[in-house]
Each structure stands twice: as structure tokens, then as C-alpha cells.
Design an enzyme around this catalytic site. Structure first.
Site, short mmCIF file in Angstrom:
data_model
loop_
_atom_site.label_atom_id
_atom_site.label_comp_id
_atom_site.label_asym_id
_atom_site.label_seq_id
_atom_site.Cartn_x
_atom_site.Cartn_y
_atom_site.Cartn_z
N SER A 120 5.96 -1.75 -2.27
CA SER A 120 5.98 -2.70 -3.40
C SER A 120 4.96 -2.28 -4.46
O SER A 120 3.95 -2.95 -4.66
CB SER A 120 5.71 -4.13 -2.92
N GLY A 149 0.84 -1.19 0.00
CA GLY A 149 0.00 0.00 0.00
C GLY A 149 0.87 1.24 0.00
O GLY A 149 2.10 1.16 0.08
N LEU A 150 0.24 2.38 -0.08
CA LEU A 150 0.96 3.65 -0.13
C LEU A 150 1.71 3.93 1.17
O LEU A 150 1.39 3.35 2.22
CB LEU A 150 -0.01 4.80 -0.41
N SER A 151 2.68 4.81 1.10
CA SER A 151 3.36 5.27 2.30
C SER A 151 2.34 5.93 3.22
O SER A 151 1.52 6.74 2.78
CB SER A 151 4.45 6.29 1.93
N GLY A 152 2.34 5.54 4.49
CA GLY A 152 1.39 6.10 5.43
C GLY A 152 0.06 5.39 5.47
O GLY A 152 -0.85 5.81 6.21
N GLY A 191 -0.55 2.43 6.64
CA GLY A 191 -0.71 1.65 7.87
C GLY A 191 -0.10 0.27 7.81
O GLY A 191 -0.34 -0.56 8.69
N LYS A 192 0.68 -0.01 6.77
CA LYS A 192 1.27 -1.35 6.58
C LYS A 192 2.10 -1.79 7.78
O LYS A 192 1.86 -2.86 8.35
CB LYS A 192 2.15 -1.36 5.33
#
EC number: 2.7.1.25
Length: 207
Positions: A108, A34-37, A39-40
Site C-alpha cells: 500500500s 511497508g516495502l516488500s520484504g 516483514g509485514k
């Protein structure tokens, strides 16, 4: 780089199945993308803690952490991003062979790179977790101020701003952290693991 053909893969005397039996759970890769920020890392680390509390062997491979060591020589070009994910995929495969539930938290951004990691594992050893948090929410969080820098042109090739993110087509798990609390996201992942017989769990850790 000169590659050697004079190498042989040495089989261990202990099988993956035997390690899993000793651990009393299956091993698998939970691939958070997922995008930066989005919550990964937050979810991955919370899931790891919940699994640890129930005596399940697990480990988080975090995108930033890996660039301090193994991938410190890589940048953020398309080629370097591909190599970054290839290396992590190989490390994750070793962790799975060791009988460990492996949680990876990487943007990724390219679907093909994620698919290569999946193809390098057994059919039931890769669970794609799409942390589908909207871009505007990720920008509002922006703890590292990376989006702000990208908007000002101080960072180039930033995913979601001037570099693409290719969302998963059919992920095993989809989470939108803007619509549910962390405890619910953790429980969603734990439920999937239990329902698909990777582990036997009582409940999510809500601390």
C-alpha cells in the site's frame, strides 16, 4: 462500466456492538504497510496466531493471497494499486462489522489510498502499522528475488526501486524488523491492542 443506482444497503438484525460483545473483544483493522520484504506478512501472521491462542477472533488479508482471487484482474499500475487497496479496505470494513480483528499485509505505497481506508472506518477502527525496515535490509532478504529482478529491469514499477513508497506520517505503531526479533514485534502490536482496550491479553505467543 455501468453503475446501478437501484441498490439499497440492508441493515443486519445483529449489530457490530452485539458481535463484539459475543466475541469479548473489539474489532479493528491492523493495517501493516511497508516495502516488500519488510516483514509485514510475517508479523501479521504471527500476531494472528498469538490472538488465536488467546481465543481472539482474527483474520489476515495478505497482499499476495488477495491477488489469487478477488484482485486477480489487477496489475501494479498506480490506478490498479489504488483499486487494490480500495477493495481490501471494503473487505476489511466488512470483517470489522463482523466483529473480527482484521490484519492486512499490503505494501500500500500511497498515503492517500491508506488514508481513504482509514476515513471509511470509525475513528478507533484503523491502526496503521508501519513496518519501517530499511530498503537495504529488504533487498538482502529478497526471498522472491523481486528486488534483483527489478534492479535488472525485468520488473518495472517496483516499489522502492522505480516506484515510490510514501511512508506514513503519524502511524499508530512503527516497527523496524532489522532492530528487533519477531517475538518483540508481535509483543509490540499485542501491547498496543491491550493498552488501548481492544482486547484483554495475557502475553504474546513466543513459540
Amino acid at each position: 462500466m455501468v453503475k446501478s443506482d437501484n441498490i439499497t444497503w440492508h441493515q443486519s438484525q445483529v449489530s457490530k456492538a452485539e458481535r463484539q460483545a459475543l466475541n469479548h473483544h473489539k474489532s479493528v483493522v491492523l493495517w501493516f504497510t511497508g516495502l516488500s520484504g519488510s516483514g509485514k506478512s510475517t508479523i501479521a501472521n504471527a500476531v494472528e496466531k498469538a490472538l488465536f491462542d488467546q481465543q481472539v477472533g482474527s483474520y489476515v488479508l495478505d497482499g499476495d493471497n488477495m491477488r489469487f482471487g478477488l484482485n486477480k484482474n489487477l496489475g501494479f499500475s498506480a490506478e490498479d494499486r489504488e483499486e487494490n487497496i480500495r477493495r481490501i479496505g471494503e473487505v476489511a470494513k466488512l470483517f470489522v462489522d463482523a466483529g473480527v480483528i482484521t490484519l492486512t499485509a499490503f505494501i500500500s505505497p500511497y498515503r492517500a489510498d491508506r488514508d481513504k481506508v482509514r476515513a471509511n472506518l470509525e475513528v478507533d477502527e484503523f491502526i496503521e502499522v508501519f513496518v519501517d525496515t530499511p530498503l537495504e535490509v529488504c533487498e538482502q532478504r529478497d526471498v522472491k528475488q523481486l528486488y534483483a529482478k527489478a534492479r535488472r529491469g525485468e520488473i518495472t514499477g517496483f516499489t522502492g526501486i522505480d516506484a515510490p513508497y510514501e511512508a506514513p506520517i503519524d502511524p499508530e505503531i512503527t516497527i523496524d524488523t532489522s532492530k528487533q526479533p519477531l517475538t518483540a514485534s508481535v509483543q509490540q502490536v499485542l501491547n498496543y491492542l491491550a493498552e488501548h482496550h481492544y482486547v484483554s491479553l495475557v502475553t504474546a505467543n513466543e513459540n
